[in-house]
Design an enzyme around this catalytic site. Sequence first.
Site, short mmCIF file in Angstrom:
data_model
loop_
_atom_site.label_atom_id
_atom_site.label_comp_id
_atom_site.label_asym_id
_atom_site.label_seq_id
_atom_site.Cartn_x
_atom_site.Cartn_y
_atom_site.Cartn_z
N ARG A 87 0.82 -1.23 0.00
CA ARG A 87 0.00 0.00 0.00
C ARG A 87 0.85 1.27 0.00
O ARG A 87 0.50 2.27 0.62
CB ARG A 87 -0.99 0.00 1.17
CG ARG A 87 -1.98 -1.17 1.07
CD ARG A 87 -2.76 -1.40 2.36
NE ARG A 87 -3.59 -2.58 2.23
CZ ARG A 87 -3.15 -3.83 2.45
NH1 ARG A 87 -1.89 -4.04 2.81
NH2 ARG A 87 -3.95 -4.86 2.29
N TYR B 238 -6.44 -6.52 -9.19
CA TYR B 238 -5.93 -6.21 -10.52
C TYR B 238 -6.87 -5.39 -11.41
O TYR B 238 -6.44 -4.93 -12.47
CB TYR B 238 -5.55 -7.52 -11.22
CG TYR B 238 -4.38 -8.19 -10.54
CD1 TYR B 238 -3.09 -7.73 -10.75
CD2 TYR B 238 -4.58 -9.25 -9.66
CE1 TYR B 238 -2.01 -8.32 -10.11
CE2 TYR B 238 -3.50 -9.85 -9.01
CZ TYR B 238 -2.22 -9.38 -9.24
OH TYR B 238 -1.16 -9.96 -8.59
N PHE C 171 -0.41 -20.84 -14.41
CA PHE C 171 0.96 -20.35 -14.40
C PHE C 171 1.14 -19.34 -13.28
O PHE C 171 0.18 -18.87 -12.70
CB PHE C 171 1.32 -19.71 -15.74
CG PHE C 171 0.34 -18.69 -16.23
CD1 PHE C 171 0.47 -17.36 -15.89
CD2 PHE C 171 -0.71 -19.07 -17.06
CE1 PHE C 171 -0.44 -16.41 -16.34
CE2 PHE C 171 -1.62 -18.13 -17.53
CZ PHE C 171 -1.49 -16.80 -17.17
#
Length: 399
Positions: free
Chosen positions: A90, A123, A399
């Site tokens: 953060r 994301y 992955f």
Amino acid sequence: MSDFSVRPLRSDEDRAALDLFRRALHVKEMTDEEWSAAAASCQPDRGLGAFDPELIGTVRSFDSEVTLPGGGTTPLAAVSLVGVRADRTRRGVLTALMRAQFEDFAARGFPAAMLHASEGAIYGRFGYGVAARGKSIEVDRNRARFRPEVPAGGQISLLDLESTIEQWPSLFDALPRTRPGMIARSPYLWPGYEREARKATAPISTAVHRGPDGVDGYVTYTVERPHLGAQTLMKIQSFHYASPDAFAGLWRYLLSVDLVDRITAEKRPLDEPIELLFTDPRHAAVQKTQDEGWLRLVDVAAMLDARTYHGESVVIEVNDPFLEHNSGRYRLSEEGAARTTDPADLGLDADTLSMLYLGGWRASDLATAGRVRATGESALERADLLFGTRVNPWCGTFF
């Protein structure tokens, strides 16, 4: 804000970066033996580190390509091993790493990126969106019975662990990647798969299906019995096929394996008709659905023009605050995509465009959730048709 810098990792820093990632996931650091095996999974010149002055954050990628709606492919950066040290979160470290990585992708000609997210709230602010989802399913092996019209399938051969490890790459590469979102597997992925396979506590087997033209499917699985008297669980690790015969034939084999009570498969394509194989579809129960692949359009103009569309044209206005060069209006039609100054029919943010791109979501559903702003129902109907795909998107590779 702390003072820190972001730069490419040197090869002698790869181990420290991987250990930092593991600590971020609350996993202990690697032994020398583990690192010796893990080093083969690091593609050179694809790691970035944040330094303060010691390493406080990291992100990696490997080169791949992704199948697009319409069957074409484009280069893809597969993002992995994203982590920030717990005492430096953060403070803008991840943001700086993401920005540097996108700049690297653009410089190397990678118009898109994909990742699997450890947390779902991270994301979206970087323009990634859930482009592919999967379902986890459980089959009651003792009660499931095949419908009479289900194909009989072809020949099955069983591989042990060593043969599985040896043949995995050729088995995967022999099968077409037919779904939007499926990616090519880099040579740097297979050492990690081997490492995990050798660590497994239950035996790993691979059943290979052969049809009239040769190998057209395979399934890798383990069988676990927690303790004597407990139900035995078969866990499907990977399942790929190129024909209905291979799909049905491999499932026929799985249900023929003795001393198994339940069969589970995680993150399968949402529209994969496993339950329709059986006389009672409830014997193949969906346990949950999950995000399966997060996509980011690094070059929106190039990616919009790379896929195919069907139906009447629509103008979308993209807002991309993280990569501002992508912001603007684009006309989409059966001829492709191009920037335009025409009035927009739809407005959406970059992460929502990533969700829409592979056909895993309808524009009208995203509008219901407030993710798409439309001038009217006609615009949404046109967008639904333009972005629609014959099959659901699916990455199919972890992955």
